[in-house]
Scaffold this motif. Sequence first.
Motif, PDB file in Angstrom:
ATOM      1  N   ALA A 170       2.028  12.696  11.399  1.00  0.00           N
ATOM      2  CA  ALA A 170       1.702  11.904  10.012  1.00  0.00           C
ATOM      3  C   ALA A 170       2.858  11.392   9.357  1.00  0.00           C
ATOM      4  CB  ALA A 170       1.033  12.918   9.160  1.00  0.00           C
ATOM      5  N   ALA A 171       2.784  10.456   8.295  1.00  0.00           N
ATOM      6  CA  ALA A 171       3.793  10.150   7.618  1.00  0.00           C
ATOM      7  C   ALA A 171       3.622   9.923   6.001  1.00  0.00           C
ATOM      8  CB  ALA A 171       4.102   8.486   7.926  1.00  0.00           C
ATOM      9  N   SER A 172       4.074  10.319   5.159  1.00  0.00           N
ATOM     10  CA  SER A 172       4.043  10.380   3.788  1.00  0.00           C
ATOM     11  C   SER A 172       5.006   9.956   2.776  1.00  0.00           C
ATOM     12  CB  SER A 172       3.496  11.982   3.378  1.00  0.00           C
ATOM     13  OG  SER A 172       4.774  12.904   3.682  1.00  0.00           O
ATOM     14  N   GLU A 173       4.693   9.718   1.681  1.00  0.00           N
ATOM     15  CA  GLU A 173       5.679   8.920   0.802  1.00  0.00           C
ATOM     16  C   GLU A 173       5.538   9.850  -0.517  1.00  0.00           C
ATOM     17  OE1 GLU A 173       5.093   4.945   0.285  1.00  0.00           O
ATOM     18  OE2 GLU A 173       6.319   4.590   2.004  1.00  0.00           O
ATOM     19  N   GLY A 174       6.620   9.738  -1.251  1.00  0.00           N
ATOM     20  CA  GLY A 174       6.511  10.374  -2.693  1.00  0.00           C
ATOM     21  C   GLY A 174       7.753   9.976  -3.395  1.00  0.00           C
ATOM     22  N   SER A 175       7.899  10.909  -4.459  1.00  0.00           N
ATOM     23  CA  SER A 175       9.147  10.675  -5.306  1.00  0.00           C
ATOM     24  C   SER A 175       9.758  11.932  -5.488  1.00  0.00           C
ATOM     25  CB  SER A 175       8.556   9.922  -6.660  1.00  0.00           C
ATOM     26  OG  SER A 175       7.905   8.855  -6.287  1.00  0.00           O
ATOM     27  N   GLY A 176      10.919  11.794  -6.252  1.00  0.00           N
ATOM     28  CA  GLY A 176      11.997  13.084  -6.514  1.00  0.00           C
ATOM     29  C   GLY A 176      12.820  12.802  -7.569  1.00  0.00           C
ATOM     30  N   SER A 177      13.508  13.813  -8.107  1.00  0.00           N
ATOM     31  CA  SER A 177      14.288  13.572  -9.205  1.00  0.00           C
ATOM     32  C   SER A 177      15.887  14.172  -8.841  1.00  0.00           C
ATOM     33  CB  SER A 177      13.874  14.419 -10.511  1.00  0.00           C
ATOM     34  OG  SER A 177      12.695  13.760 -11.059  1.00  0.00           O
ATOM     35  N   ILE A 178      16.904  13.692  -8.732  1.00  0.00           N
ATOM     36  CA  ILE A 178      18.156  14.095  -8.598  1.00  0.00           C
ATOM     37  C   ILE A 178      18.427  14.868  -9.564  1.00  0.00           C
ATOM     38  CG2 ILE A 178      20.472  13.778  -7.901  1.00  0.00           C
ATOM     39  CD1 ILE A 178      19.429  10.721  -6.815  1.00  0.00           C
ATOM     40  N   ILE A 179      18.644  16.170  -9.108  1.00  0.00           N
ATOM     41  CA  ILE A 179      18.931  17.328 -10.433  1.00  0.00           C
ATOM     42  C   ILE A 179      20.413  17.686 -10.153  1.00  0.00           C
ATOM     43  CG2 ILE A 179      16.509  17.882 -10.681  1.00  0.00           C
ATOM     44  CD1 ILE A 179      17.249  20.378  -8.891  1.00  0.00           C
ATOM     45  N   SER A 180      21.317  17.255  -9.415  1.00  0.00           N
ATOM     46  CA  SER A 180      22.842  17.605  -9.305  1.00  0.00           C
ATOM     47  C   SER A 180      23.504  16.561  -8.658  1.00  0.00           C
ATOM     48  CB  SER A 180      22.911  18.900  -8.586  1.00  0.00           C
ATOM     49  OG  SER A 180      22.677  18.573  -7.136  1.00  0.00           O
ATOM     50  N   PRO A 181      24.749  16.294  -8.971  1.00  0.00           N
ATOM     51  CA  PRO A 181      25.475  15.400  -8.476  1.00  0.00           C
ATOM     52  C   PRO A 181      25.688  15.395  -7.178  1.00  0.00           C
ATOM     53  CG  PRO A 181      26.801  16.734  -9.757  1.00  0.00           C
ATOM     54  CD  PRO A 181      25.425  17.065 -10.138  1.00  0.00           C
ATOM     55  N   ASP A 182      25.679  16.381  -6.317  1.00  0.00           N
ATOM     56  CA  ASP A 182      25.687  16.728  -4.940  1.00  0.00           C
ATOM     57  C   ASP A 182      24.422  16.403  -4.111  1.00  0.00           C
ATOM     58  OD1 ASP A 182      24.757  18.996  -5.860  1.00  0.00           O
ATOM     59  OD2 ASP A 182      25.946  20.339  -4.647  1.00  0.00           O
ATOM     60  N   GLY A 183      23.540  16.048  -4.796  1.00  0.00           N
ATOM     61  CA  GLY A 183      22.304  15.346  -4.238  1.00  0.00           C
ATOM     62  C   GLY A 183      21.053  16.346  -4.007  1.00  0.00           C
ATOM     63  N   TYR A 184      21.027  17.417  -4.765  1.00  0.00           N
ATOM     64  CA  TYR A 184      19.612  18.171  -4.651  1.00  0.00           C
ATOM     65  C   TYR A 184      18.404  17.237  -5.549  1.00  0.00           C
ATOM     66  CZ  TYR A 184      22.035  22.419  -2.741  1.00  0.00           C
ATOM     67  OH  TYR A 184      22.651  23.297  -2.158  1.00  0.00           O
ATOM     68  N   VAL A 211      14.362   9.185  -6.858  1.00  0.00           N
ATOM     69  CA  VAL A 211      14.284   8.543  -5.551  1.00  0.00           C
ATOM     70  C   VAL A 211      12.817   8.281  -5.112  1.00  0.00           C
ATOM     71  CG1 VAL A 211      16.705   9.383  -4.885  1.00  0.00           C
ATOM     72  CG2 VAL A 211      14.767  10.698  -4.585  1.00  0.00           C
ATOM     73  N   ALA A 212      12.705   7.428  -3.876  1.00  0.00           N
ATOM     74  CA  ALA A 212      11.653   7.373  -3.186  1.00  0.00           C
ATOM     75  C   ALA A 212      11.800   8.184  -1.985  1.00  0.00           C
ATOM     76  CB  ALA A 212      11.268   5.987  -3.027  1.00  0.00           C
ATOM     77  N   ILE A 213      10.839   9.052  -1.466  1.00  0.00           N
ATOM     78  CA  ILE A 213      10.920   9.725  -0.347  1.00  0.00           C
ATOM     79  C   ILE A 213      10.042   9.382   0.766  1.00  0.00           C
ATOM     80  CG2 ILE A 213      10.844  12.170   0.448  1.00  0.00           C
ATOM     81  CD1 ILE A 213      11.252  13.072  -2.664  1.00  0.00           C
ATOM     82  N   GLN A 214      10.631   9.305   1.704  1.00  0.00           N
ATOM     83  CA  GLN A 214       9.727   8.883   3.067  1.00  0.00           C
ATOM     84  C   GLN A 214       9.838   9.923   4.129  1.00  0.00           C
ATOM     85  OE1 GLN A 214      12.212   6.336   2.392  1.00  0.00           O
ATOM     86  NE2 GLN A 214      10.865   5.806   0.599  1.00  0.00           N
ATOM     87  N   VAL A 215       8.727  10.551   4.629  1.00  0.00           N
ATOM     88  CA  VAL A 215       8.585  11.643   5.590  1.00  0.00           C
ATOM     89  C   VAL A 215       7.971  11.104   6.811  1.00  0.00           C
ATOM     90  CG1 VAL A 215       7.978  14.039   5.919  1.00  0.00           C
ATOM     91  CG2 VAL A 215       8.912  13.416   3.557  1.00  0.00           C
ATOM     92  N   ILE A 216       8.435  11.427   8.052  1.00  0.00           N
ATOM     93  CA  ILE A 216       7.632  11.061   9.230  1.00  0.00           C
ATOM     94  C   ILE A 216       7.686  12.508  10.034  1.00  0.00           C
ATOM     95  CG2 ILE A 216       7.742   9.945  11.236  1.00  0.00           C
ATOM     96  CD1 ILE A 216       9.094   7.578   9.922  1.00  0.00           C
ATOM     97  N   GLY A 242       0.792  -1.162  -0.066  1.00  0.00           N
ATOM     98  CA  GLY A 242       0.175   0.011  -0.035  1.00  0.00           C
ATOM     99  C   GLY A 242       0.962   1.212   0.026  1.00  0.00           C
ATOM    100  N   HIS A 243       0.212   2.266   0.689  1.00  0.00           N
ATOM    101  CA  HIS A 243       0.971   3.511   0.527  1.00  0.00           C
ATOM    102  C   HIS A 243       1.172   3.932   1.861  1.00  0.00           C
ATOM    103  CE1 HIS A 243       2.324   6.693  -1.944  1.00  0.00           C
ATOM    104  NE2 HIS A 243       1.306   7.641  -1.464  1.00  0.00           N
ATOM    105  N   GLY A 244       1.199   5.314   2.254  1.00  0.00           N
ATOM    106  CA  GLY A 244       1.657   5.776   3.386  1.00  0.00           C
ATOM    107  C   GLY A 244       0.536   5.501   4.471  1.00  0.00           C
ATOM    108  N   ALA A 245       0.601   5.824   5.838  1.00  0.00           N
ATOM    109  CA  ALA A 245      -0.165   5.881   6.748  1.00  0.00           C
ATOM    110  C   ALA A 245       0.104   6.821   7.948  1.00  0.00           C
ATOM    111  CB  ALA A 245      -0.460   4.195   7.468  1.00  0.00           C
ATOM    112  N   ALA A 246      -0.913   7.185   8.465  1.00  0.00           N
ATOM    113  CA  ALA A 246      -0.878   8.311   9.533  1.00  0.00           C
ATOM    114  C   ALA A 246      -0.221   7.828  10.618  1.00  0.00           C
ATOM    115  CB  ALA A 246      -2.244   9.094   9.736  1.00  0.00           C
ATOM    116  N   ALA A 247       0.516   8.740  11.451  1.00  0.00           N
ATOM    117  CA  ALA A 247       1.221   8.143  12.545  1.00  0.00           C
ATOM    118  C   ALA A 247       0.244   7.830  13.619  1.00  0.00           C
ATOM    119  CB  ALA A 247       1.970   9.278  13.314  1.00  0.00           C
ATOM    120  N   GLY A 248       0.461   6.492  14.279  1.00  0.00           N
ATOM    121  CA  GLY A 248      -0.199   5.997  15.245  1.00  0.00           C
ATOM    122  C   GLY A 248      -1.240   5.061  14.691  1.00  0.00           C
TER     123      GLY A 248
END
Length: 507
Positions: A229-243, A220-225, A100-106
């Motif tokens: 709450a907790a959430s998930e999403g995606s992102g694109s690396i746009i520089s070699p130093d990790g932005y 990248v897959a992104i996980q935030v706590i 599944g996807h993310g779930a709220a904390a607790g």
Amino acid sequence: MTSKDDHSDSPQSYSRGWNQPRSEHPETPNDSSSQNSIEHTQEIPTLSAQAGQAPHEAQSAQPGNSAQPNAQGPYGAAAANNGSGNSGFDPNAYGPNTYGHGAAAGQPGYGAQAGGTYAGGVGTAEAPGVPGGDAEGPKPSKTKRTVGLGTALAMMLVAGIGAGGVAGYVVGNSNSNGGNGTSVSEILNSQPVNNTNSTGEEAAAGTTEAVAAKVTPAVVAIQVISANAASEGSGSIISPDGYVLTNHHVVSGAENGGTMQVTMNDGTKHEAEFVASDANTDVAVIKIVDGQELPFLEFGDSSSLQVGQEVVAVGSPLGLNATVTSGIVSAVNRPVRASQGGGESSLIDAIQTDAAVNPGNSGGPLVDMSGNLVGMNSMIASLSSGTSGEAGSIGLGFASPSNFAQRMAQQLIDNGQVVHPMLGVQVDGRDITDGAHIVSVEPGSAAEQAGLEEGDVVTRVNDRAIEDADSLIASIRGQEFGSVITLEVTRENEDSSREVEVTLPKE
């Protein structure tokens, strides 16, 4: 330019959610006639599953929401409905999927897809009578026979074995008689035929396979706590130093002290830190801690996209890392607004695509067939109802154009905030007329200097038709600072129009 718009009356919304329809369970009658009926029929439950939605952040599962025609934006997980199995039938054979996807904390874990039941009768019939009778007199009618589900399944299995036995006998008999047939054992022990796309050679340029090989290492897959709450999403690396470029709604939970982690295509995990974000445009930048020599995506020119052009979406829908889907550009310059929570909303001048975009894709790249970043997947339209549920892709995904996202990312990295070109008018957000209805003009603004007045209706910006207030706002935001634009303007209750040339202010 600001807007007094209020779009809550719109029948369609763009979101990050899904709804799970209620399962319907047939009631079991208690009277004797019903019992007799049950002796002749067996209900066969089948699995009814619903997928989930909004490219984008994960939300807690909501059980039992019915689906109604309505649209929503970026994404989450579905709730489990427990269907009861029938006697003699093991419901575990059709158990719910649990990814599944993310779930709220607790709240526990990840949402599960749910199963419903549909009844199917297995009946019996009397043998037809023989017309005219015979010399022996009428034959007694045959009694009705019943077939239980277990018996029916056993009969089906036996029938399969019987068919296999006959086929095996025919092949074996043919071989024994000197035929040229091939035995089952020889077929099963032979080497698999090579997949035409898996020959071991490098994929041809311009194919989805080649694009996937180039792009997925930089997604990248992104996980935030956060605290609640907790959430998930995606992102694109746009520089070699990790932005990393992503959506505001994916990482907003980390803005005030939440923790954040990214997962690379190879499964390695890294800590990430929040840089800055803008809720109005749903753009954010984060940075992979200690990122060095990372693979990254190059920006393409989104202004050159053509309707019908092939594109590829990459992300982590429902937490499934490095998922690749393909489609076409369905439309460009599509103004789309979605709620960001807390009374905020975002408005983007979107690229519309039919590439499958689901909950968890938010922030991930939309790329051309050269693997260049031409959009950031941000929202989807769905048929779910309400604001608490989420739904999956129906072929209406929306991405922020790369030219716009690149400019926003640069401002966020350099200044921690974004600014937009301003026309200097307030427009009525209600759809009371074709075009954007100006209700006031700010003194000293570009609009005043160009001669725009209260009561003017803007119907075109350069070659682009303006249908409403959001069209005008999104169009102006997409312009460069200091650019000169041509507006087509009419007056209320007048048929004639005029052209007005406006020079937008410099940054």
